[in-house]
Design a protein around this motif. Sequence first.
Motif, PDB file in Angstrom:
ATOM      1  N   CYS A  53      -8.572   6.684   9.084  1.00 13.43           N
ATOM      2  CA  CYS A  53      -7.321   6.496   8.081  1.00 13.43           C
ATOM      3  C   CYS A  53      -7.645   7.111   6.698  1.00 13.43           C
ATOM      4  O   CYS A  53      -8.836   7.179   6.221  1.00 13.43           O
ATOM      5  N   PRO A  54      -6.612   7.531   5.955  1.00 14.62           N
ATOM      6  CA  PRO A  54      -6.728   7.852   4.710  1.00 14.62           C
ATOM      7  C   PRO A  54      -7.299   6.779   3.952  1.00 14.62           C
ATOM      8  O   PRO A  54      -7.359   5.602   4.261  1.00 14.62           O
ATOM      9  N   GLU A  55      -7.761   7.076   2.661  1.00 13.36           N
ATOM     10  CA  GLU A  55      -8.409   5.976   1.799  1.00 13.36           C
ATOM     11  C   GLU A  55      -7.217   5.356   1.202  1.00 13.36           C
ATOM     12  O   GLU A  55      -6.169   5.623   0.742  1.00 13.36           O
ATOM     13  N   PRO A  56      -7.599   4.059   1.631  1.00 15.48           N
ATOM     14  CA  PRO A  56      -5.978   3.265   0.980  1.00 15.48           C
ATOM     15  C   PRO A  56      -5.895   3.078  -0.455  1.00 15.48           C
ATOM     16  O   PRO A  56      -6.861   3.083  -1.216  1.00 15.48           O
ATOM     17  N   ASP A  57      -4.728   3.084  -0.902  1.00 16.54           N
ATOM     18  CA  ASP A  57      -4.530   2.895  -2.285  1.00 16.54           C
ATOM     19  C   ASP A  57      -4.565   1.360  -2.864  1.00 16.54           C
ATOM     20  O   ASP A  57      -5.095   1.185  -4.118  1.00 16.54           O
ATOM     21  N   ALA A  58      -4.613   0.513  -2.117  1.00 21.12           N
ATOM     22  CA  ALA A  58      -5.006  -0.833  -2.396  1.00 21.12           C
ATOM     23  C   ALA A  58      -5.507  -1.819  -1.123  1.00 21.12           C
ATOM     24  O   ALA A  58      -4.961  -1.244  -0.008  1.00 21.12           O
ATOM     25  N   HIS A  94      -1.673 -20.127   7.492  1.00 22.49           N
ATOM     26  CA  HIS A  94      -2.870 -20.253   8.761  1.00 22.49           C
ATOM     27  C   HIS A  94      -4.028 -19.246   8.692  1.00 22.49           C
ATOM     28  O   HIS A  94      -4.816 -19.221   9.576  1.00 22.49           O
ATOM     29  N   GLY A  95      -4.124 -18.669   7.464  1.00 19.39           N
ATOM     30  CA  GLY A  95      -5.435 -17.873   7.093  1.00 19.39           C
ATOM     31  C   GLY A  95      -5.318 -16.823   6.330  1.00 19.39           C
ATOM     32  O   GLY A  95      -4.027 -16.672   5.460  1.00 19.39           O
ATOM     33  N   SER A  96      -6.095 -15.809   6.116  1.00 20.22           N
ATOM     34  CA  SER A  96      -6.282 -14.828   5.271  1.00 20.22           C
ATOM     35  C   SER A  96      -5.919 -13.701   6.194  1.00 20.22           C
ATOM     36  O   SER A  96      -6.674 -13.284   7.275  1.00 20.22           O
ATOM     37  N   THR A  97      -4.686 -12.854   5.783  1.00 21.13           N
ATOM     38  CA  THR A  97      -4.613 -11.466   6.367  1.00 21.13           C
ATOM     39  C   THR A  97      -4.810 -10.321   5.722  1.00 21.13           C
ATOM     40  O   THR A  97      -4.429 -10.227   4.565  1.00 21.13           O
ATOM     41  N   ARG A  98      -5.657  -9.527   6.385  1.00 19.65           N
ATOM     42  CA  ARG A  98      -6.128  -8.089   5.716  1.00 19.65           C
ATOM     43  C   ARG A  98      -4.621  -6.877   5.716  1.00 19.65           C
ATOM     44  O   ARG A  98      -4.280  -7.136   6.835  1.00 19.65           O
ATOM     45  N   VAL A  99      -4.366  -6.732   4.589  1.00 20.89           N
ATOM     46  CA  VAL A  99      -3.349  -5.657   4.569  1.00 20.89           C
ATOM     47  C   VAL A  99      -3.880  -4.457   3.688  1.00 20.89           C
ATOM     48  O   VAL A  99      -4.521  -4.540   2.689  1.00 20.89           O
ATOM     49  N   TYR A 100      -3.825  -3.090   4.355  1.00 21.77           N
ATOM     50  CA  TYR A 100      -4.064  -1.778   3.595  1.00 21.77           C
ATOM     51  C   TYR A 100      -2.579  -1.389   3.092  1.00 21.77           C
ATOM     52  O   TYR A 100      -1.659  -1.075   3.934  1.00 21.77           O
ATOM     53  N   ARG A 101      -2.823  -1.131   1.767  1.00 15.30           N
ATOM     54  CA  ARG A 101      -1.603  -0.262   1.387  1.00 15.30           C
ATOM     55  C   ARG A 101      -1.757   1.173   1.005  1.00 15.30           C
ATOM     56  O   ARG A 101      -2.592   1.779   0.375  1.00 15.30           O
ATOM     57  N   TYR A 102      -1.005   2.216   1.370  1.00 17.64           N
ATOM     58  CA  TYR A 102      -0.917   3.592   1.373  1.00 17.64           C
ATOM     59  C   TYR A 102       0.195   4.033   0.875  1.00 17.64           C
ATOM     60  O   TYR A 102       1.205   3.663   1.142  1.00 17.64           O
ATOM     61  N   GLY A 103       0.171   4.824  -0.225  1.00 17.14           N
ATOM     62  CA  GLY A 103       1.362   5.644  -0.874  1.00 17.14           C
ATOM     63  C   GLY A 103       2.310   4.626  -1.777  1.00 17.14           C
ATOM     64  O   GLY A 103       1.972   3.288  -1.966  1.00 17.14           O
ATOM     65  N   THR A 104       3.219   5.151  -2.386  1.00 18.57           N
ATOM     66  CA  THR A 104       4.128   4.247  -3.344  1.00 18.57           C
ATOM     67  C   THR A 104       5.225   4.965  -3.524  1.00 18.57           C
ATOM     68  O   THR A 104       5.659   5.995  -2.896  1.00 18.57           O
ATOM     69  N   GLY A 105       6.169   4.083  -3.959  1.00 19.99           N
ATOM     70  CA  GLY A 105       7.720   4.788  -4.095  1.00 19.99           C
ATOM     71  C   GLY A 105       8.619   4.445  -2.848  1.00 19.99           C
ATOM     72  O   GLY A 105       8.019   4.440  -1.714  1.00 19.99           O
ATOM     73  N   GLY A 106       9.749   4.227  -2.905  1.00 22.79           N
ATOM     74  CA  GLY A 106      10.645   3.852  -1.605  1.00 22.79           C
ATOM     75  C   GLY A 106      10.483   2.544  -1.275  1.00 22.79           C
ATOM     76  O   GLY A 106       9.943   1.618  -1.738  1.00 22.79           O
ATOM     77  N   ALA A 107      11.384   2.344  -0.232  1.00 22.20           N
ATOM     78  CA  ALA A 107      11.497   1.109   0.746  1.00 22.20           C
ATOM     79  C   ALA A 107      10.112   0.980   1.401  1.00 22.20           C
ATOM     80  O   ALA A 107       9.612   1.938   2.002  1.00 22.20           O
ATOM     81  N   PRO A 167       5.753   3.608   0.330  1.00 23.99           N
ATOM     82  CA  PRO A 167       4.623   2.894   0.482  1.00 23.99           C
ATOM     83  C   PRO A 167       4.585   2.054   1.814  1.00 23.99           C
ATOM     84  O   PRO A 167       5.505   1.443   2.438  1.00 23.99           O
ATOM     85  N   VAL A 168       3.253   2.460   2.436  1.00 27.15           N
ATOM     86  CA  VAL A 168       2.916   1.836   3.825  1.00 27.15           C
ATOM     87  C   VAL A 168       1.931   0.664   3.671  1.00 27.15           C
ATOM     88  O   VAL A 168       0.965   0.778   3.089  1.00 27.15           O
ATOM     89  N   TYR A 169       2.390  -0.436   4.355  1.00 27.27           N
ATOM     90  CA  TYR A 169       1.569  -1.675   4.425  1.00 27.27           C
ATOM     91  C   TYR A 169       0.941  -1.758   6.115  1.00 27.27           C
ATOM     92  O   TYR A 169       1.995  -2.121   6.797  1.00 27.27           O
ATOM     93  N   ALA A 170      -0.231  -1.648   6.292  1.00 29.88           N
ATOM     94  CA  ALA A 170      -0.592  -1.755   7.455  1.00 29.88           C
ATOM     95  C   ALA A 170      -1.595  -2.905   7.744  1.00 29.88           C
ATOM     96  O   ALA A 170      -2.286  -3.162   6.946  1.00 29.88           O
TER      97      ALA A 170
END
Length: 287
Positions: free
Chosen positions: A27-32, A40-53, A80-83
Amino acid sequence: MPSVGGFRNPAAEERYFAAYDRAMADCPEPDAVFDVETRHGSTRVYRYGTGGAPIVLLPGLMATSACYAALIPALADRHPVYAIDTLGEAGRSVQKVPFKDLRDRVVALDDVLANLALTSVHLVGGSTGGWHAVNQAIHAPGRLASLGLLDATTVSAPFSRKVMWWGAFAAVLDSDRLWRGFLKWSAGADIMDDAAPGLVLAGIRSYRARVPFQVPPDDAALRSIKVPVLALFGGRSVVHDSAAAAARLESLLPRADVEVLPGAGHYLYLRPEDRDLIIDRVLRAAA
């Protein structure tokens, strides 16, 4: 008493995260990176990119964010993509409270979207992730702008008997030869040595999930979906009858954009031409 999922033992956990790091390296290096606390617990989320919906990606069973490595760069160039690593399955998310039922899983994802302040979300799910996306649209649609379903399982057709028997047989005997055969049959190519499918297998071998059974929504529930739906099915998918799944979804959601990709298997974006089509259709739906 309901329980939470977890790794079989420390050695299995160590092996799993070695496979996880290999897969995430594609995967690309995430921005965050977020570890979002939910009920129910802790969920890992990777964000890539900015702008838009925002586009939120839900992986297939045990697949984690890594399964979207081939799609993320093009999607994140425009949105912005949240995986997400699905809570309750193998990955970097950590379940702390049991899921009593399907609604709890919907609540867990809604908590993630709320804590990240995401609205007008274009929710894209592959395989079991598509099932999660549909349940979100049925039970907690307020934050959603659209759905993208990539050969979603148990939404408009049941699992095929053959895939259930073969998958169960491979899981019980747990031999590399059987798993290689299963993946080659289901994907249409020998992909077991690829990082993302290898991670799914590592999860199956290392992690005991404790989640409610995957049950198809009924006709009334599917008809209740109000957000626009893009649904792409693999014409060669072996996990279900894709033509029947597409036809039923079209009959229940006549405004949905439903298409069967004739040369694609269940791993819908394995082939470059299918991958390019999927990226184009998801971006158009999110525009």
